[in-house]
Write a protein that holds these residues in place. Structure first.
Motif, short mmCIF file in Angstrom:
data_model
loop_
_atom_site.label_atom_id
_atom_site.label_comp_id
_atom_site.label_asym_id
_atom_site.label_seq_id
_atom_site.Cartn_x
_atom_site.Cartn_y
_atom_site.Cartn_z
N ASN A 109 0.85 -1.19 0.00
CA ASN A 109 0.00 0.00 0.00
C ASN A 109 0.89 1.24 0.00
OD1 ASN A 109 -1.45 2.25 1.87
ND2 ASN A 109 -2.96 1.17 0.64
N VAL A 110 0.58 2.19 -0.89
CA VAL A 110 1.33 3.44 -0.95
C VAL A 110 0.35 4.60 -1.02
CG1 VAL A 110 3.02 4.83 -2.19
CG2 VAL A 110 3.29 2.34 -2.11
N LYS A 111 0.53 5.56 -0.13
CA LYS A 111 -0.26 6.79 -0.15
C LYS A 111 0.65 7.96 -0.50
CE LYS A 111 -4.03 5.79 3.08
NZ LYS A 111 -4.71 6.25 4.33
N LEU A 112 0.07 8.95 -1.16
CA LEU A 112 0.77 10.19 -1.44
C LEU A 112 0.23 11.27 -0.51
CD1 LEU A 112 2.77 11.77 -3.27
CD2 LEU A 112 0.79 12.35 -4.69
N LEU A 113 1.13 11.94 0.20
CA LEU A 113 0.76 13.05 1.07
C LEU A 113 1.15 14.33 0.35
CD1 LEU A 113 2.32 11.58 4.37
CD2 LEU A 113 0.07 11.11 3.37
N GLY A 114 0.17 15.05 -0.19
CA GLY A 114 0.44 16.20 -1.03
C GLY A 114 -0.07 17.50 -0.45
N GLY A 115 0.72 18.56 -0.58
CA GLY A 115 0.37 19.85 -0.02
C GLY A 115 -0.85 20.50 -0.65
N TRP A 116 -1.30 20.01 -1.80
CA TRP A 116 -2.50 20.54 -2.45
C TRP A 116 -3.75 19.84 -1.97
CZ3 TRP A 116 1.36 17.63 -4.49
CH2 TRP A 116 1.03 16.32 -4.85
N MET A 117 -3.59 18.79 -1.16
CA MET A 117 -4.74 18.03 -0.68
C MET A 117 -5.40 18.73 0.50
SD MET A 117 -3.04 14.23 -0.83
CE MET A 117 -2.37 13.57 -2.36
N ALA A 118 -6.66 18.40 0.74
CA ALA A 118 -7.39 19.02 1.86
C ALA A 118 -6.71 18.71 3.18
CB ALA A 118 -8.85 18.53 1.87
N ASN A 119 -6.15 17.52 3.30
CA ASN A 119 -5.43 17.14 4.52
C ASN A 119 -4.07 16.57 4.12
OD1 ASN A 119 -4.41 16.02 6.89
ND2 ASN A 119 -6.42 15.39 7.63
N LEU A 120 -3.02 17.37 4.31
CA LEU A 120 -1.68 16.98 3.90
C LEU A 120 -1.26 15.67 4.53
CD1 LEU A 120 1.20 17.49 2.74
CD2 LEU A 120 1.62 18.94 4.74
N PHE A 121 -1.67 15.40 5.77
CA PHE A 121 -1.14 14.25 6.50
C PHE A 121 -2.05 13.02 6.41
CE2 PHE A 121 0.64 18.07 8.44
CZ PHE A 121 1.99 17.79 8.34
N GLY A 152 2.89 2.28 5.59
CA GLY A 152 2.90 2.95 6.89
C GLY A 152 4.17 3.69 7.22
N VAL A 153 5.18 3.62 6.36
CA VAL A 153 6.46 4.28 6.62
C VAL A 153 6.60 5.48 5.71
CG1 VAL A 153 8.97 4.03 6.65
CG2 VAL A 153 7.51 2.10 7.32
N LYS A 154 6.84 6.65 6.31
CA LYS A 154 6.97 7.87 5.51
C LYS A 154 8.33 7.91 4.82
CE LYS A 154 6.70 12.91 5.75
NZ LYS A 154 6.56 14.10 6.61
N THR A 155 8.35 8.31 3.55
CA THR A 155 9.60 8.42 2.81
C THR A 155 9.48 9.52 1.77
OG1 THR A 155 11.28 7.19 1.56
CG2 THR A 155 8.97 6.74 1.04
N LEU A 156 10.62 9.98 1.27
CA LEU A 156 10.66 11.03 0.27
C LEU A 156 10.77 10.42 -1.13
CD1 LEU A 156 12.97 13.62 2.06
CD2 LEU A 156 10.50 13.33 2.21
N ASP A 157 10.71 11.27 -2.13
CA ASP A 157 10.77 10.83 -3.52
C ASP A 157 12.22 10.64 -3.94
OD1 ASP A 157 10.54 10.41 -6.23
OD2 ASP A 157 9.05 11.98 -6.55
N PRO A 158 12.68 9.39 -4.17
CA PRO A 158 14.08 9.17 -4.55
C PRO A 158 14.42 9.70 -5.94
CG PRO A 158 12.83 7.12 -4.76
CD PRO A 158 11.91 8.13 -4.12
N ASN A 159 13.41 10.06 -6.72
CA ASN A 159 13.65 10.59 -8.07
C ASN A 159 13.64 12.11 -8.12
OD1 ASN A 159 11.94 7.83 -8.56
ND2 ASN A 159 13.60 8.11 -10.03
N ASN A 160 13.46 12.73 -6.97
CA ASN A 160 13.40 14.19 -6.91
C ASN A 160 14.44 14.69 -5.91
OD1 ASN A 160 12.77 16.89 -6.84
ND2 ASN A 160 10.65 16.63 -6.22
N ILE A 161 15.44 15.38 -6.40
CA ILE A 161 16.52 15.85 -5.54
C ILE A 161 16.09 17.02 -4.67
CG2 ILE A 161 17.50 17.54 -7.14
CD1 ILE A 161 20.28 16.52 -6.28
N LYS A 162 14.98 17.67 -4.99
CA LYS A 162 14.54 18.87 -4.28
C LYS A 162 13.80 18.47 -3.00
CE LYS A 162 14.24 21.69 -8.43
NZ LYS A 162 13.38 22.51 -9.32
N GLN A 163 14.39 18.85 -1.86
CA GLN A 163 13.81 18.51 -0.57
C GLN A 163 13.88 19.72 0.35
OE1 GLN A 163 16.04 15.15 0.85
NE2 GLN A 163 15.42 13.82 -0.85
#
Length: 399
Positions: free
Chosen positions: A52-64, A98-109
């Motif tokens: 299972n993979v969820k995307l937490l996006g700043g444009w969503m109603a609830n980021l988290f 269930g484990v939060k991680t960043l995008d390995p294909n995007n160097i911008k953090q």
């Protein structure tokens, strides 16, 4: 014949290896994020073993809370926004089983408080100011100072000096920029893009060259928890208990230090103070309590509930109007208009602090206090709004 057979077998083996490698995606072959021609955005993650993979996006109603991603047959999880996004900087991360991680294909953090995110900027007239463009750049210095008011040694501030500062003898006006609760002195630099905003606006002639000071507005911190481990305190109770103390330190510790160590125009007409959320509350309280210090004041979604004595209880986002009148600003009246050139108040219509903001603005009107009133449809308590506010505010001050 045996040699020929071995060569043919080896070639067949290499062909199979290459075919399999090309048939299966690898991290380097994946583009993420992808900005589509209609300003929708696709984000991809290679995680073939994930369930299972969820995307937490700043444009969503609830980021988290996040939204579910779709798994393709090649093990890539993908998500495309249903609607085009408007120009802005957007942060995001993944929740993989269930484990939060960043995008390995995007160097911008970037970091905000204890949270790390990947990010992208959707281009536009305003959001282009958030980028590091090919313009003259100012210098950001990491400065440590002592605060007798807070009984602390070695607190950190960042000081931005405009392009050309080092080679000139000119003195400059100063903007003191404050952050919100659950942020620190790096927030405006990382996710707030304040340095890029000033570089770009100054280059465009839209903002006056200025010094910008960003210090840590948390009474209990020496510096961001990224560098100095803070004490274990109840942040909200502390903000209520020590309300007004940081503001006193700002006037008595920070401003004199900056005026002594940088080439500043050391008077109220050349000093501005602004911030978001808690920082907006601190900025307005400081300016109205010390009216001879700052002539330009900006509150972006200001948390006026952090003012001393004004909140009925620590966990209530409300304003006690009797306390506001008799305890917080007992002597405040329209005479302040001769000292403050701009009192800039903004908030979004979806902000949870909207009701206390309305109470304070109505009280200001009853007192005859002049202010610029901006209420923007659709915005909540978010960085996307505060970056826009900073662009607008810095284009108006010191003019």
């Amino acid at each position: 014949m045996k040699v020929f057979t071995k060569i043919l077998t080896l070639q067949l083996f290499l062909f199979c290896v290459i075919f399999v490698a090309n048939a299966q995606p690898n991290r380097r072959s994946i583009t993420s994020p992808e900005i589509l021609p209609d300003n929708r955005v696709t984000i991809n993650l290679l995680a073939p073993e994930a369930n299972n993979v969820k995307l937490l996006g700043g444009w969503m109603a609830n980021l988290f809370a996040g939204e579910e991603m779709t798994k393709r047959s090649d093990g890539v999880w993908t998500y495309t926004t249903t609607e085009p996004l408007k120009e802005d900087l957007y942060r995001y991360s993944f929740l993989v089983d269930g484990v939060k991680t960043l995008d390995p294909n995007n160097i911008k953090q970037l970091r905000d408080d204890s949270n790390y995110f990947s990010y992208f900027i959707l281009p536009g007239e305003i959001s282009n100011n958030y980028k590091m463009n090919d313009v003259p750049h100012g210098t950001v210095s990491n400065i440590w100072y002592d605060s007798p008011v807070l009984e602390m040694k070695h607190r950190r501030m960042y000081v931005y000096t405009p392009p050309g500062y080092e080679k000139s003898t000119k003195s400059y006006p100063v903007l003191y920029l404050l952050h919100g609760v659950f942020s620190d002195e790096e927030g405006w630099i990382q996710i707030g893009r304040a340095v890029n905003i000033l570089d770009n606006l100054i280059a465009q002639g839209k903002a006056e060259p200025m010094i910008m000071v960003i210090t840590n507005g948390n009474y209990f911190q020496h510096a961001s928890p990224n560098d100095v481990t803070p004490p274990n305190v109840n942040i909200m109770e502390g903000i209520y208990k020590y309300a007004g103390k940081f503001e006193e330190s700002l006037v008595k510790d920070v401003v004199p230090f900056v005026d002594s160590n940088f080439r500043t125009l050391a008077n109220s007409e050349n000093r501005a103070i602004a911030g978001f959320s808690m920082g907006g509350g601190q900025a307005t309280y400081t300016a109205l309590t010390y009216p001879d210090q700052f002539a330009w004041v900006g509150s972006f979604s200001g948390a006026f509930v952090v003012w001393p004595n004004v909140r009925p209880a620590p966990d209530v986002n409300d304003i006690d109007l009797d306390a506001l009148e008799n305890k917080v600003f007992p002597n405040l009246d329209a005479s302040i208009n001769s000292k403050i050139k701009l009192l800039y108040l903004t908030i979004g219509t979806k902000d949870p602090l909207l009701d206390p903001q309305h109470k304070v603005r109505n009280w200001f009107r009853e007192k005859g206090i002049q202010f610029e009133d901006i209420e923007t449809e659709g915005y909540a308590h978010v960085w996307g709004y505060w970056r826009m506010n900073l662009v607008d505010f810095t284009s108006k001050i010191f003019k």
